[in-house]
Design an enzyme around this catalytic site. Structure first.
Site, PDB file in Angstrom:
ATOM      1  CG  ASN A   1      -0.801  -1.710  -3.408  1.00  0.00           C
ATOM      2  OD1 ASN A   1      -0.824  -2.083  -2.232  1.00  0.00           O
ATOM      3  ND2 ASN A   1       0.018  -0.781  -3.854  1.00  0.00           N
ATOM      4  CB  ILE A   2      -6.985  -4.265  -4.516  1.00  0.00           C
ATOM      5  CG1 ILE A   2      -7.390  -3.105  -3.580  1.00  0.00           C
ATOM      6  CG2 ILE A   2      -6.624  -5.512  -3.694  1.00  0.00           C
ATOM      7  CD1 ILE A   2      -8.733  -3.304  -2.894  1.00  0.00           C
ATOM      8  CG  ASP A   3      -3.574   0.687  -6.285  1.00  0.00           C
ATOM      9  OD1 ASP A   3      -2.944   0.121  -7.217  1.00  0.00           O
ATOM     10  OD2 ASP A   3      -2.991   1.183  -5.294  1.00  0.00           O
TER      11      ASP A   3
ATOM     12  CG  HIS B   1      -3.602  -9.241  -1.085  1.00  0.00           C
ATOM     13  ND1 HIS B   1      -2.987  -8.402  -0.199  1.00  0.00           N
ATOM     14  CD2 HIS B   1      -3.243 -10.497  -0.708  1.00  0.00           C
ATOM     15  CE1 HIS B   1      -2.278  -9.111   0.685  1.00  0.00           C
ATOM     16  NE2 HIS B   1      -2.421 -10.374   0.387  1.00  0.00           N
TER      17      HIS B   1
ATOM     18  CB  ALA C   1      -0.938  -0.012   1.198  1.00  0.00           C
TER      19      ALA C   1
ATOM     20  N   PRO D   1      -4.687   6.069   0.950  1.00  0.00           N
ATOM     21  CG  PRO D   1      -6.427   6.353   2.496  1.00  0.00           C
ATOM     22  CD  PRO D   1      -6.098   6.482   1.051  1.00  0.00           C
ATOM     23  CG  ASP D   2      -0.159   3.204   4.672  1.00  0.00           C
ATOM     24  OD1 ASP D   2      -0.895   3.811   5.463  1.00  0.00           O
ATOM     25  OD2 ASP D   2       1.085   3.210   4.773  1.00  0.00           O
ATOM     26  CG  PHE D   3      -4.537  -1.499   5.722  1.00  0.00           C
ATOM     27  CD1 PHE D   3      -5.481  -0.667   5.131  1.00  0.00           C
ATOM     28  CD2 PHE D   3      -4.683  -2.871   5.568  1.00  0.00           C
ATOM     29  CE1 PHE D   3      -6.543  -1.177   4.406  1.00  0.00           C
ATOM     30  CE2 PHE D   3      -5.748  -3.391   4.843  1.00  0.00           C
ATOM     31  CZ  PHE D   3      -6.671  -2.554   4.262  1.00  0.00           C
ATOM     32  NE  ARG D   4      -0.339  -3.913   9.633  1.00  0.00           N
ATOM     33  CZ  ARG D   4      -1.025  -4.511   8.667  1.00  0.00           C
ATOM     34  NH1 ARG D   4      -0.950  -4.065   7.423  1.00  0.00           N
ATOM     35  NH2 ARG D   4      -1.787  -5.555   8.920  1.00  0.00           N
TER      36      ARG D   4
HETATM   37  P1  CNA Z   1       0.636  -1.464   5.248  1.00  0.00           P
HETATM   38  O1  CNA Z   1       0.645  -2.542   6.256  1.00  0.00           O
HETATM   39  O2  CNA Z   1      -0.320  -0.332   5.413  1.00  0.00           O
HETATM   40  O3  CNA Z   1       2.114  -0.901   5.155  1.00  0.00           O
HETATM   41  C1  CNA Z   1       2.452   0.159   4.309  1.00  0.00           C
HETATM   42  C2  CNA Z   1       3.917   0.480   4.554  1.00  0.00           C
HETATM   43  O4  CNA Z   1       4.315   1.425   3.588  1.00  0.00           O
HETATM   44  C3  CNA Z   1       4.189   1.076   5.928  1.00  0.00           C
HETATM   45  O5  CNA Z   1       5.268   0.370   6.507  1.00  0.00           O
HETATM   46  C4  CNA Z   1       4.581   2.533   5.637  1.00  0.00           C
HETATM   47  O6  CNA Z   1       5.585   3.002   6.484  1.00  0.00           O
HETATM   48  C5  CNA Z   1       5.081   2.443   4.237  1.00  0.00           C
HETATM   49  N1  CNA Z   1       4.886   3.646   3.422  1.00  0.00           N
HETATM   50  C6  CNA Z   1       3.783   4.453   3.345  1.00  0.00           C
HETATM   51  N2  CNA Z   1       3.949   5.395   2.417  1.00  0.00           N
HETATM   52  C7  CNA Z   1       5.205   5.220   1.905  1.00  0.00           C
HETATM   53  C8  CNA Z   1       5.967   5.888   0.906  1.00  0.00           C
HETATM   54  N3  CNA Z   1       5.502   6.954   0.240  1.00  0.00           N
HETATM   55  N4  CNA Z   1       7.218   5.428   0.648  1.00  0.00           N
HETATM   56  C9  CNA Z   1       7.725   4.355   1.314  1.00  0.00           C
HETATM   57  N5  CNA Z   1       7.047   3.686   2.263  1.00  0.00           N
HETATM   58  C10 CNA Z   1       5.791   4.107   2.543  1.00  0.00           C
HETATM   59  O7  CNA Z   1       0.389  -2.031   3.776  1.00  0.00           O
HETATM   60  P2  CNA Z   1       0.802  -3.445   3.177  1.00  0.00           P
HETATM   61  O8  CNA Z   1       0.550  -3.388   1.732  1.00  0.00           O
HETATM   62  O9  CNA Z   1       2.097  -3.935   3.681  1.00  0.00           O
HETATM   63  O10 CNA Z   1      -0.338  -4.339   3.883  1.00  0.00           O
HETATM   64  C11 CNA Z   1      -0.966  -5.182   3.218  1.00  0.00           C
HETATM   65  C12 CNA Z   1      -2.453  -4.853   2.904  1.00  0.00           C
HETATM   66  C13 CNA Z   1      -2.847  -3.429   2.745  1.00  0.00           C
HETATM   67  C14 CNA Z   1      -2.645  -5.442   1.562  1.00  0.00           C
HETATM   68  O11 CNA Z   1      -3.566  -6.466   1.690  1.00  0.00           O
HETATM   69  C15 CNA Z   1      -3.208  -4.366   0.676  1.00  0.00           C
HETATM   70  O12 CNA Z   1      -4.150  -4.917  -0.187  1.00  0.00           O
HETATM   71  C16 CNA Z   1      -3.868  -3.424   1.592  1.00  0.00           C
HETATM   72  N6  CNA Z   1      -4.117  -2.087   1.058  1.00  0.00           N
HETATM   73  C17 CNA Z   1      -4.007  -1.815  -0.272  1.00  0.00           C
HETATM   74  C18 CNA Z   1      -4.218  -0.544  -0.753  1.00  0.00           C
HETATM   75  C19 CNA Z   1      -4.087  -0.276  -2.236  1.00  0.00           C
HETATM   76  O13 CNA Z   1      -4.464  -1.112  -3.060  1.00  0.00           O
HETATM   77  N7  CNA Z   1      -3.527   0.887  -2.630  1.00  0.00           N
HETATM   78  C20 CNA Z   1      -4.546   0.491   0.131  1.00  0.00           C
HETATM   79  C21 CNA Z   1      -4.679   0.175   1.498  1.00  0.00           C
HETATM   80  C22 CNA Z   1      -4.450  -1.095   1.939  1.00  0.00           C
END
Ligand code: CNA
Length: 243
Positions: free
Chosen positions: A104-106, A121, A23, A32-35
């Site tokens: 990502n699913i986007d 995913h 994400a 937005p991401d999750f964490r």
């Molecule tokens: P997560 O757990 O939210 O982790 C995201 C990571 O990215 C964190 O460690 C952040 O510190 C880091 N981060 C955020 N922005 C930046 C940036 N600009 N540059 C570098 N690092 C950054 O997300 P994961 O993908 O690890 O978790 C898995 C889930 C979240 C998956 O199942 C996804 O499908 C799901 N998700 C997807 C989307 C999407 O499709 N865009 C959005 C939100 C969640």
């Protein structure tokens, strides 16, 4: 030598790069991401966590609430690829990068022009009638009122995304694992590496160099030969100027 120059050198001397992301790759596209601190997990939804809402059980038993959350928090139809997505597409065109593996699913990697994308995913771009299997677009889902239903048989439509509690697609996993095993440079970025089994993909890598580009620490940092804690879009933008 700066980190971006090191990344550039590693890319230059590699022949078969694989990128594994999450994400964080799309936060600079406004999703937005999750964490992260301002990620979805920091918001409150009463007693129910996003992980619960995005689970198979919740989808089956509370379909209307699932779609309310999913449509308002997970779908960004106007989001555009950022410099990281474009750089990865360009590296594939140059024959350097063999595959993008994404959680990502986007659909933004494909929007940027990447061709070999293994979506662990699934994708919000694809949606299927649960009964007759007719395929529907993202627009159809967004434009429908509440729960989207099939215009042929009237059954519920389900996004082609892997919900919590569901298995990953075997075929996608095998392709992703094979690409990782055959690569000579693994770039991991924008993922907390906290979601399983997806995070296990890094275990298939058998080469010398792993680059980790992530804003926060991960359990995998020790294994990386280069860790960059900068926004991934900025890192790739700078690297591509040197390549
Ligand atoms: P997560 O757990 O939210 O982790 C995201 C990571 O990215 C964190 O460690 C952040 O510190 C880091 N981060 C955020 N922005 C930046 C940036 N600009 N540059 C570098 N690092 C950054 O997300 P994961 O993908 O690890 O978790 C898995 C889930 C979240 C998956 O199942 C996804 O499908 C799901 N998700 C997807 C989307 C999407 O499709 N865009 C959005 C939100 C969640």
């Amino acid at each position: 030598m700066g980190n971006v120059e090191k990344l550039k050198e590693l890319i230059e001397k590699s022949k078969s790069i694989v990128f594994f992301g999450g994400a964080g790759v799309s936060t600079q596209s406004g999703i937005p991401d999750f964490r992260s601190a301002d990620g979805l997990y920091s918001e409150s939804y009463g007693a129910v966590s996003p992980e619960t809402v995005l689970s198979h059980d919740f989808f089956v038993h509370h379909t209307a609430e699932f779609y309310e959350f999913y449509k308002s928090k997970m779908l960004y139809p106007d989001a555009q690829p950022n410099a990281a997505h474009f750089a990865l597409a360009e590296l594939e065109k140059r024959g350097k990068l063999k595959a993008v593996i994404t959680q990502n699913i986007d659909g933004l990697h494909q929007k940027a022009g990447s061709e070999t994308v293994h979506e662990l995913h699934g994708s919000a771009m694809r949606n299927k009638c649960m009964k007759c299997k007719k395929v529907f677009s993202l627009d159809y889902v967004i434009e429908s009122n509440g729960v989207p239903v099939c215009n042929v048989c009237g059954s519920t439509i389900k996004p082609d995304v892997v919900l919590y509690g569901e298995m990953l697609d075997d075929d996608v996993w095998e392709k992703a694992a094979k690409a990782t095993a055959e690569s000579d440079l693994l770039i991991v970025g924008g993922t907390s590496l906290a979601v399983y089994p997806a995070a296990n993909i890094v275990r298939y890598f058998d080469g010398d160099n792993i680059v980790l580009i992530n804003m926060s620490e991960t359990q995998f940092d020790k294994k990386a030969s280069l860790v960059i804690r900068e926004p991934i879009g900025d890192v790739f933008e700078q690297a591509m100027k040197l390549l």
